[in-house]
Enzyme design. Structure first.
Site, PDB file in Angstrom:
ATOM      1  N   HIS A 267      -3.922  -1.842  -7.004  1.00 42.46           N
ATOM      2  CA  HIS A 267      -3.143  -0.701  -7.487  1.00 42.46           C
ATOM      3  C   HIS A 267      -4.076   0.373  -8.042  1.00 42.46           C
ATOM      4  O   HIS A 267      -4.780   0.158  -9.016  1.00 42.46           O
ATOM      5  CB  HIS A 267      -2.126  -1.155  -8.543  1.00 42.46           C
ATOM      6  CG  HIS A 267      -1.063  -2.030  -7.969  1.00 42.46           C
ATOM      7  ND1 HIS A 267      -0.144  -2.707  -8.735  1.00 42.46           N
ATOM      8  CD2 HIS A 267      -0.760  -2.337  -6.678  1.00 42.46           C
ATOM      9  CE1 HIS A 267       0.668  -3.390  -7.940  1.00 42.46           C
ATOM     10  NE2 HIS A 267       0.297  -3.185  -6.694  1.00 42.46           N
TER      11      HIS A 267
ATOM     12  N   ASP B  17       0.819  -1.226   0.000  1.00 45.65           N
ATOM     13  CA  ASP B  17       0.000   0.000   0.000  1.00 45.65           C
ATOM     14  C   ASP B  17       0.849   1.271   0.000  1.00 45.65           C
ATOM     15  O   ASP B  17       0.450   2.291   0.553  1.00 45.65           O
ATOM     16  CB  ASP B  17      -0.954   0.028   1.211  1.00 45.65           C
ATOM     17  CG  ASP B  17      -1.745  -1.256   1.342  1.00 45.65           C
ATOM     18  OD1 ASP B  17      -2.377  -1.640   0.346  1.00 45.65           O
ATOM     19  OD2 ASP B  17      -1.720  -1.876   2.415  1.00 45.65           O
TER      20      ASP B  17
END
EC number: 6.3.4.4
Length: 432
Positions: free
Chosen positions: A42, A14
């Site tokens: 993503h 992340d």
């Protein structure tokens, strides 16, 4: 000049990899995923339009780029079809731009059923998987009973292999986990319905990458998750099921390891983690809440709230070692705007009072570890969207410099917002 550039997470995932891969693919001819599956999330924001990709490489939005899913990726046909449809509905010709390795292991319904049954059985000791069947699919691969994309070329043999492996897994589901069996015919029918689409995209990835190298083409390798979730080097057992470190590039794509030219570590200006596992700098106070709120720290794949804390340079130094990082891209610096002071973890205090500057390996060895902080002045000015280093507050520049000193790695790119234009490239990895 680096033709083969790796982009990977230097923390627990992340970190903002998707945006950076998308930005750097402006010069790339190929973008390759080499590990993980659709447990990745993503997020790309281009001209204000948000796209979340889980399995397809982030280069898919560019018409000049061929996206490749390498053999190290576990591939869910259902997830791939869903993602392809979403992109094709927006006018993106995915089938013209996407190639697959025939050695990709398939994630099928029984893997998902096993994943969820196990997490339920673990109860309070649950690892916090995404429940998408990633781990069980990698297990089948290593046990040499897994089905692969290449098996779809021979449909009769595929059906026989599927029957055999499903008998094995259904026995476990019903008798050990007291869960429902997965329907063989449904799995077979669902997979056969998309078999020809999958096989039409198959290519010899290793050969393609070697030819690209000989031509001098630029290739981007896109990592998923983050270094500290690596199956071998992460906080085991609170890890993912693949090698998220740079070594996974060679094994997960077929590129020879000597041909990796530059490894970019994506580094968030603070720390986050999803699910269970060690996190020494985790904050449970209003600052932790501030970071979560300002950084919108909710998973792109699961929607789960991420745990937040100060940047841990001890853990980041481990990422530097494991990946032989060439440079960092610092992301989400703007989230720290407005804090009176910012902290960097520079060492750990162990339960016996010792100070250490390296991370423990097994999760149990992290118990009782306390972070030792260096405190620096914060800044009140906004860094959001700043596109030139001279526009950053002095306190932010000091923070950046200190990270470089503590890790021994230069920050080559600074991201100041989610859009690809909100970025400072101080040194382009393809020119390094």
């Amino acid at each position: 000049m680096g033709n083969n550039v790796v982009v990977l997470g230097a923390q627990w995932g992340d970190e903002g990899k998707g945006k950076i891969v998308d930005l750097l693919t402006e010069r790339a001819k190929y973008v390759v995923r080499y590990q993980g599956g659709h447990n990745a999330g993503h997020t790309l924001v281009i001209n204000g339009e948000k796209t979340v990709l889980h399995l397809i490489p982030s280069g898919i939005l560019r018409e000049n780029v061929t996206s490749i899913i390498g053999n190290g990726v576990v591939l869910s046909p259902a997830a791939l079809m869903k993602e392809m449809k979403e992109l094709e509905d927006r006018g993106i010709p995915v089938r013209e731009r996407l190639l697959l390795s025939e050695a990709c292991p398939l994630i099928l319904d029984y893997h998902v059923a096993l994943d969820n049954a196990r997490e339920k059985a673990r109860g309070a000791k649950a690892i916090g998987t995404t429940g998408r069947g990633i781990g069980p699919a990698y297990e089948d691969k290593v046990a040499r009973r897994g089905l692969r994309v290449g098996d779809l070329f021979d449909k009769e043999t595929f059906a026989e292999k599927l029957k055999e492996v499903m008998e094995y897994h259904n026995f476990q589901l019903v008798n050990y986990y007291k869960a429902e069996a997965v329907d063989y015919q449904k799995v077979l029918d669902d997979t056969m319905a998309v078999a020809d689409i999958l096989t039409s995209m198959v290519v010899d990835v290793s050969d393609l990458l070697d030819q690209a190298r000989q031509r001098g083409d630029f290739v981007m390798f896109e990592g998923a998750q983050g270094t500290l979730l690596d199956i071998d080097h992460g906080t085991y057992p609170y890890v993912t099921s693949s090698n998220t470190t740079a070594g996974g590039v060679a094994t997960g794509s077929g590129l020879g390891p000597r041909y990796v030219d530059y490894v970019l570590g994506i580094l968030k200006a603070y720390s986050t983690r999803v699910g269970a596992g060690p996190f020494p700098t985790e904050l449970f106070d209003e600052t932790g809440e501030f970071l979560c709120k300002q950084g919108n720290e909710y998973g792109a794949t699961t929607g789960r709230r991420r745990r937040t804390g100060w940047l841990d340079t001890v853990a980041v130094r481990r990422a530097v070692q494991l990946n032989s990082l060439s440079g960092f891209c610092l992301t989400k610096l703007d989230v720290l705007d407005g804090l009176k002071e910012v902290k960097l973890c520079v060492a750990y205090r162990m339960p016996d009072g010792r100070e250490v500057t390296t991370t423990p390996l097994a999760a149990d060895d992290w118990k009782g570890v306390e972070p030792i902080y260096e405190t620096m002045p914060g800044w009140s000015e906004s860094t959001f969207g700043v596109k030139d280093r001279s526009g950053l507050p002095q306190a932010a520049l000091n923070y950046i410099k200190r990270i470089e000193e503590l890790t021994g790695v230069p920050i080559d790119i600074i991201s100041t917002g989610p859009d690809r234009t909100e970025t400072m490239i101080l040194r382009d990895p393809f020119d390094a």
